[in-house]
Enzyme design. Structure first.
Site, PDB file in Angstrom:
ATOM      1  N   HIS A   1       0.832  -1.208   0.000  1.00 19.97           N
ATOM      2  CA  HIS A   1       0.000   0.000   0.000  1.00 19.97           C
ATOM      3  C   HIS A   1       0.864   1.256   0.000  1.00 19.97           C
ATOM      4  O   HIS A   1       1.817   1.366   0.765  1.00 19.97           O
ATOM      5  CB  HIS A   1      -0.918   0.026   1.225  1.00 19.97           C
TER       6      HIS A   1
ATOM      7  N   LYS B   1      -1.344  -7.724  -5.056  1.00 11.23           N
ATOM      8  CA  LYS B   1      -2.187  -6.560  -4.773  1.00 11.23           C
ATOM      9  C   LYS B   1      -1.313  -5.330  -4.623  1.00 11.23           C
ATOM     10  O   LYS B   1      -0.408  -5.292  -3.793  1.00 11.23           O
ATOM     11  CB  LYS B   1      -3.019  -6.753  -3.507  1.00 11.23           C
TER      12      LYS B   1
ATOM     13  N   THR C   1     -21.105  11.780 -18.326  1.00 13.35           N
ATOM     14  CA  THR C   1     -22.103  12.598 -17.652  1.00 13.35           C
ATOM     15  C   THR C   1     -21.551  13.996 -17.377  1.00 13.35           C
ATOM     16  O   THR C   1     -20.451  14.345 -17.809  1.00 13.35           O
ATOM     17  CB  THR C   1     -22.581  11.900 -16.356  1.00 13.35           C
TER      18      THR C   1
ATOM     19  N   LYS D   1     -20.250  16.130 -21.255  1.00 11.28           N
ATOM     20  CA  LYS D   1     -21.018  15.656 -22.404  1.00 11.28           C
ATOM     21  C   LYS D   1     -20.734  16.431 -23.684  1.00 11.28           C
ATOM     22  O   LYS D   1     -20.881  15.894 -24.782  1.00 11.28           O
ATOM     23  CB  LYS D   1     -22.514  15.697 -22.092  1.00 11.28           C
TER      24      LYS D   1
ATOM     25  N   ASN E   1     -23.249  10.982 -24.557  1.00 15.00           N
ATOM     26  CA  ASN E   1     -23.237  10.337 -23.250  1.00 15.00           C
ATOM     27  C   ASN E   1     -22.820   8.875 -23.332  1.00 15.00           C
ATOM     28  O   ASN E   1     -22.774   8.193 -22.316  1.00 15.00           O
ATOM     29  CB  ASN E   1     -24.629  10.431 -22.595  1.00 15.00           C
TER      30      ASN E   1
ATOM     31  N   ASP F   1     -29.329   9.780 -24.269  1.00 16.74           N
ATOM     32  CA  ASP F   1     -30.141  10.528 -23.301  1.00 16.74           C
ATOM     33  C   ASP F   1     -31.501  10.908 -23.877  1.00 16.74           C
ATOM     34  O   ASP F   1     -32.534  10.768 -23.218  1.00 16.74           O
ATOM     35  CB  ASP F   1     -29.419  11.813 -22.865  1.00 16.74           C
TER      36      ASP F   1
ATOM     37  N   ALA G   1     -29.316  24.440 -20.435  1.00 16.54           N
ATOM     38  CA  ALA G   1     -28.870  24.367 -21.824  1.00 16.54           C
ATOM     39  C   ALA G   1     -27.570  23.594 -21.971  1.00 16.54           C
ATOM     40  O   ALA G   1     -26.832  23.774 -22.935  1.00 16.54           O
ATOM     41  CB  ALA G   1     -28.710  25.787 -22.390  1.00 16.54           C
TER      42      ALA G   1
ATOM     43  N   GLN H   1     -32.063   5.102 -21.215  1.00 15.01           N
ATOM     44  CA  GLN H   1     -30.852   5.396 -21.971  1.00 15.01           C
ATOM     45  C   GLN H   1     -29.813   4.312 -21.732  1.00 15.01           C
ATOM     46  O   GLN H   1     -28.977   4.029 -22.584  1.00 15.01           O
ATOM     47  CB  GLN H   1     -30.302   6.780 -21.619  1.00 15.01           C
TER      48      GLN H   1
END
Length: 486
Positions: free
Chosen positions: A143, A170, A266, A270, A291, A307, A343, A460
């Site tokens: 880690h 890992k 998203t 977009k 999208n 969408d 918009a 969608q």
């Protein structure tokens, strides 16, 4: 409790290479009592996990044999046991021999996997030499809580872990930018053993990686839907969240290593993602927002907009229910005054879709200039959000909110006062966290038909799944999952 996708027990190496198996999903259990962990296990199974990670260091009062007997024997899923010491980011501060004894006991009691740290891996693996049960695997982990090292440093680290006799490698690093994860992907591609990654779990070199790019993005339920769908048909694929600041940098990085198989896109990317595409579906190009992005076999990126299909079809069904009409009579949006709030990318999708169905479109945005730019493209009318409150030239209008006003955590906000909603016969809100926004609750109080943002998400998603896989979407599964986790 979060789910981490990875491939472990079903992934084997041989002289002929890696055997093909689907990606598994693992959920870590962080309960402070055995009862809490048992509850988390059941929840993990409900959300589609394949393995649970038992974090023994999280238990406040741990009685090794008694607690492990219960947790391993009563688990509805295969178990991965971790007893993380404080010097490796965990919570255990006691005697090292007792810690390793507990891990060996977990192996004896039937755990499928044990996770030990690189620093003690040689010692631990030597202690279980010739004692490992069949199908039992040792994960050796390292880690880094500060950054993601260079490719060379990560490669050297993988070699050190492999040298301990690890069944699974890992590597947990700290990504300061999502493009840091590319270095982990590159190592994964060239690794000869299974590799458990902290960025989104453990995958194989041939696992197809999909995801959703956005900022924020953690609220998205798309991974829940797509991972369950992939699993249901046995696809070796995983779908994850991608928190992206610079969308162009993201695509430049991941195109270079050819890892991502496709993405959903998203807010707020977009529109910006358009310039990163090799090919854009004609409808998406007209809308000016995408999208759904699919990587072709030659590495090129093709973009779509699903969408507008999801939202407009849901609104049409809502109007048909209100009017008692059938699909055969044409679109119930024809001739309707359709007011779009916002918009941006979603606003463009709704405005374009409504125009295509014969509606008269009004676009309202915080800045008038942006509203006018979109309104002009659909032969509509533009105004500011502030003007919407007093805009009611006729009754029975349709309202579609595509702004983020009312989204969690600001759930007490609404883009339009309640008294103004009485002029609308149907109100749609693209927000789905929460599902029942203030806007929709107040619209329902005024007698309007309401359409949830979850309908847009689900519908969608049907189209995106088809674009990703070439298969029809499991519609009933999508709806059932959204119902459970709305």
């Amino acid at each position: 409790m979060g789910s981490l996708p990875f491939t472990m027990s079903d992934l084997q190496t041989s002289t002929s290479g890696v055997r093909s198996n689907p990606t598994l999903l693992c959920t870590p259990l962080m309960g402070t009592t055995v009862d809490q962990m048992l509850l988390e296990m059941r929840k993990a199974r409900e959300i589609g996990a394949d393995v649970v990670e038992i974090r023994l260091d999280c238990l406040r009062n741990f009685s090794p044999r008694q607690d492990l007997e219960i947790l391993i024997k009563q688990s509805p899923l295969p178990t991965l046991v971790t007893y993380r010491p404080i010097w490796e980011g965990g919570q255990y501060e006691g005697d090292e021999k007792k810690r390793q004894d507990a891990l060996r006991l977990a192996m004896e009691l039937g755990a499928s996997y044990i996770d030990v740290e690189l620093e003690v891996a040689h010692e631990f693996n030597n202690s279980i030499y010739d004692k490992k049960p069949d199908n039992f695997k040792v994960i050796v982990s390292s880690h880094n809580f500060h950054n993601t090292p260079s490719l060379e440093a990560i490669g050297n680290l993988v070699a050190r872990i492999q040298a301990t006799g690890a069944d699974i490698v890992k590597i947990a690093t700290t990504a300061l930018d999502i493009t840091d994860v590319a270095r982990i992907f590159q190592i994964t591609v060239h690794s000869q053993v299974p590799t458990y990654r902290n960025c989104d779990g453990l995958i194989r070199p041939d696992t197809k990686v999909y995801g959703i790019i956005g900022k924020p993005v953690g609220h998205s339920k798309s991974p829940l839907l797509f991972n369950a769908a992939f699993k249901s048909v046995g696809l070796n694929a995983v779908y994850v969240h991608f928190l992206v600041d610079d969308v162009e940098k993201f695509f430049n990085t991941y195109s270079a290593i050819d890892m991502t198989s496709g993405c959903s896109c998203t807010i707020p990317h977009k529109e910006a993602a358009l310039k990163c595409m090799d090919e854009i579906d004609p409808i998406a190009k007209k809308i000016g927002a995408i999208n759904n992005i699919v990587r072709r076999p030659d590495g090129s990126l093709t973009a779509f907009n699903t969408d507008y299909i999801g939202a407009i079809s849901a609104i049409e069904d809502g109007l048909r229910e209100l009017n008692g009409a059938s699909p055969a009579t044409g679109s119930p949006l024809a001739g309707k005054l359709f007011v779009v709030l916002g918009a941006g990318g979603a606003g463009k999708s709704l405005a374009y879709g409504a125009k295509q169905k014969g509606a008269r479109v009004v676009v309202a945005n915080r800045t008038f200039e942006r509203a006018k730019e979109l309104a002009d493209k659909v032969d509509g009318q533009a105004m500011t959000l502030a003007e919407i409150e007093n805009f009611h030239p006729e009754e029975g209008m349709v309202l579609a909110n595509t702004t983020s006003v009312g989204m969690k955590p600001k759930i007490d906000e609404t883009p339009i006062p309640k008294h103004a909603l009485k002029h609308y016969c149907l109100v749609f809100d693209a927000i789905y966290t929460p599902k029942d926004t203030r806007l929709l609750r107040e619209a329902k109080d005024t007698g309007a038909v309401i359409v949830y943002g979850t309908e847009m998400l689900i519908r969608q998603g049907f189209e995106q799944y088809k674009n990703f896989t070439g298969l029809p979407a499991p519609e009933d599964m999508f709806r059932e999952l959204m119902s459970k986790h709305a």
